[in-house]
Write a protein that holds these residues in place. Structure first.
Motif, PDB file in Angstrom:
ATOM      1  N   SER A 150       0.843  -1.203   0.000  1.00 40.62           N
ATOM      2  CA  SER A 150       0.000   0.000   0.000  1.00 40.62           C
ATOM      3  C   SER A 150       0.872   1.245   0.000  1.00 40.62           C
ATOM      4  O   SER A 150       2.068   1.192   0.275  1.00 40.62           O
ATOM      5  CB  SER A 150      -0.923   0.009   1.227  1.00 40.62           C
ATOM      6  N   TYR A 152       0.086   3.761   2.004  1.00 38.27           N
ATOM      7  CA  TYR A 152      -0.292   4.403   3.264  1.00 38.27           C
ATOM      8  C   TYR A 152       0.863   5.229   3.822  1.00 38.27           C
ATOM      9  O   TYR A 152       2.000   4.758   3.819  1.00 38.27           O
ATOM     10  CB  TYR A 152      -0.706   3.322   4.266  1.00 38.27           C
ATOM     11  N   PRO A 153       0.625   6.452   4.356  1.00 36.80           N
ATOM     12  CA  PRO A 153      -0.655   7.158   4.519  1.00 36.80           C
ATOM     13  C   PRO A 153      -1.226   7.623   3.173  1.00 36.80           C
ATOM     14  O   PRO A 153      -0.497   7.995   2.266  1.00 36.80           O
ATOM     15  CB  PRO A 153      -0.286   8.342   5.406  1.00 36.80           C
ATOM     16  N   TRP A 154      -2.570   7.603   3.121  1.00 36.53           N
ATOM     17  CA  TRP A 154      -3.265   7.850   1.870  1.00 36.53           C
ATOM     18  C   TRP A 154      -3.092   9.283   1.401  1.00 36.53           C
ATOM     19  O   TRP A 154      -2.913  10.204   2.193  1.00 36.53           O
ATOM     20  CB  TRP A 154      -4.755   7.523   2.018  1.00 36.53           C
ATOM     21  N   LYS A 195      -2.857  -4.366   6.529  1.00 41.85           N
ATOM     22  CA  LYS A 195      -1.543  -4.736   6.014  1.00 41.85           C
ATOM     23  C   LYS A 195      -0.646  -5.156   7.163  1.00 41.85           C
ATOM     24  O   LYS A 195      -0.467  -4.414   8.126  1.00 41.85           O
ATOM     25  CB  LYS A 195      -0.918  -3.567   5.260  1.00 41.85           C
ATOM     26  N   GLU A 198      -1.887  -4.661  10.613  1.00 41.88           N
ATOM     27  CA  GLU A 198      -2.225  -3.290  11.006  1.00 41.88           C
ATOM     28  C   GLU A 198      -3.419  -2.804  10.197  1.00 41.88           C
ATOM     29  O   GLU A 198      -3.443  -2.916   8.970  1.00 41.88           O
ATOM     30  CB  GLU A 198      -1.042  -2.353  10.766  1.00 41.88           C
ATOM     31  N   GLN A 200      -5.105  -0.150   8.381  1.00 39.45           N
ATOM     32  CA  GLN A 200      -4.745   1.140   7.797  1.00 39.45           C
ATOM     33  C   GLN A 200      -5.975   1.947   7.395  1.00 39.45           C
ATOM     34  O   GLN A 200      -5.893   3.154   7.207  1.00 39.45           O
ATOM     35  CB  GLN A 200      -3.834   0.924   6.584  1.00 39.45           C
ATOM     36  N   LEU A 201      -7.099   1.275   7.251  1.00 41.61           N
ATOM     37  CA  LEU A 201      -8.363   1.948   6.952  1.00 41.61           C
ATOM     38  C   LEU A 201      -9.482   1.105   7.523  1.00 41.61           C
ATOM     39  O   LEU A 201      -9.507  -0.111   7.330  1.00 41.61           O
ATOM     40  CB  LEU A 201      -8.554   2.114   5.440  1.00 41.61           C
ATOM     41  N   ASP A 245      -3.588  -9.477   6.033  1.00 45.16           N
ATOM     42  CA  ASP A 245      -3.599  -8.628   4.840  1.00 45.16           C
ATOM     43  C   ASP A 245      -4.947  -8.764   4.145  1.00 45.16           C
ATOM     44  O   ASP A 245      -5.340  -9.878   3.792  1.00 45.16           O
ATOM     45  CB  ASP A 245      -2.492  -9.044   3.863  1.00 45.16           C
TER      46      ASP A 245
END
Length: 367
Positions: A150, A152-154, A195, A198, A200-201, A245
């Motif tokens: 990813s 991330y951060p977006w 991910k 974690e 992440q969203l 994931d």
């Protein structure tokens, strides 16, 4: 008094400028004439398809166009709304409500195969041909090698699939779940992203019908309904199931034909009513009983003369290659596959026909 002399512009220069202007005017006129002719021909052709001559062609057109992000308007322009609803009602999918039975997946060694005599390559590539599509199937023997990459951060702008693969130190990848694909921005996913354990969203209420698709800590592919859950509930679910994931894709609730997710659960294929879906580029992921991961990407929307794959096509390929569980991911222009430094399947969009759209996440395969 000083005499003022007026000089005339040379006649040949005026004539030359007039000639250039005339040529430009003709080019513009020809361009718009051709454009209008093409649009008119396309509209007339679509009207013929949506007429009463070929019900099968009309059904294929409506079910296909309803799955697109931007072109649904065409269906409403060409087909009455009550007829659209009738086509949708006649081409639905039965629900698959069972949870994934992890006991059906047996991963016995690091190669991802329960057969110690299996000496095939860790990643196999198969060419898949259907009546209306061409596809590439990637078989990854060790499911622990499949994870999520990813940005991330977006942010507003995502990256192409090759960047996600290479930046994560991986060798292969496919596109994943829902994201903001408008104007090929691609920097923000929707729903849920996990991910390496974690979160992440965590926005499960951003869309109806969300389904979580990904791997747990035992490397088993999980396909879980999270529709209607709160962020607290999905957080608890992710922790309880040890999801490492995952992304989300949508089982569309409004027209039932826009998005679909579950293909095979515990060896049981989803039952289809009629065609089940339209024909479009697709990306899906599955897992065999020995743990090997199946990643399939197909073309469509006119690329190489192909319309695309249906839900039935995906189920057939997944079953043929032994999938115990399988799920549909984001498709259309987003569908792509990258392996060994090159694209095996690229976006069907003309401007990005040599790579992929920008995206925020991807399922990737480590060496």
């Amino acid at each position: 008094m000083e005499k003022i002399i007026y000089r005339k512009r040379p006649t040949h220069r005026r004539r030359r400028n007039a000639g250039v202007g005339a040529i430009i005017g003709r080019v513009i006129l020809v361009f718009f004439t051709v454009l209008i002719a093409v649009v008119a021909t396309l509209f007339i052709s679509l009207k013929m398809i949506c007429g009463s001559t070929s019900p099968a062609a009309k059904t294929t057109f409506v079910t296909t166009i309803l799955e697109t992000g931007q072109l649904k308007l065409l269906a409403n322009l060409l087909v009455p709304s009550d007829e659209i609803q009738k086509i949708v009602d006649n081409n639905t999918m039965a629900s698959l409500d069972s949870d994934v039975d992890t006991s059906l997946i047996s991963i016995k060694d690091n190669s991802g195969s329960s057969d110690p005599s299996d000496n095939t390559e860790p990643i196999e590539i198969k060419e898949i041909s259907g009546r209306t599509f061409y596809g590439t199937l990637m078989i990854v023997k060790d499911p622990s090698k499949v994870s999520l990459a990813s940005i991330y951060p977006w942010r507003e702008t995502g990256v192409t699939l090759d960047a996600l693969v290479n930046d994560s130190g991986s060798v292969a990848g496919i596109n994943g779940g829902l994201y903001n694909s408008g104007n090929n921005s691609g920097g923000r996913p929707y729903g849920i992203v996990v991910k390496d354990g974690e979160i992440q969203l965590n926005d499960p209420q951003s869309f109806t019908g969300l389904v979580l698709i990904g791997f747990d800590s035992n490397n088993v592919l999980q396909i879980v309904d999270v529709d209607g859950m709160t962020p607290a509930q999905t957080e608890a679910l992710i922790h309880d199931m040890n999801i490492r994931d995952a992304v989300t894709f949508q089982e569309e609730a409004s027209d039932k034909n826009n998005h679909f997710v579950k293909l095979v659960i515990n060896g049981v294929a989803r039952e289809l009513n009629g065609a089940g879906s339209g024909l479009n580029p697709r990306t899906c992921i599955g897992q065999r009983a020995d743990g090997a991961v199946l990643m399939l990407v197909t073309d469509g929307r006119g690329k190489s003369g192909h319309l695309g794959a249906s839900a039935s096509d995906l189920i057939s390929v997944m079953e043929e290659y032994g999938a115990v569980n399988a799920a549909n991911l984001d498709g259309g222009s987003s569908s792509c596959m990258y392996y060994g430094g090159e694209y095996l399947m690229t976006s069907v969009t003309f401007y990005y026909s040599n790579n992929s759209w920008r995206m925020p996440v991807a399922f990737v395969v480590k060496e």
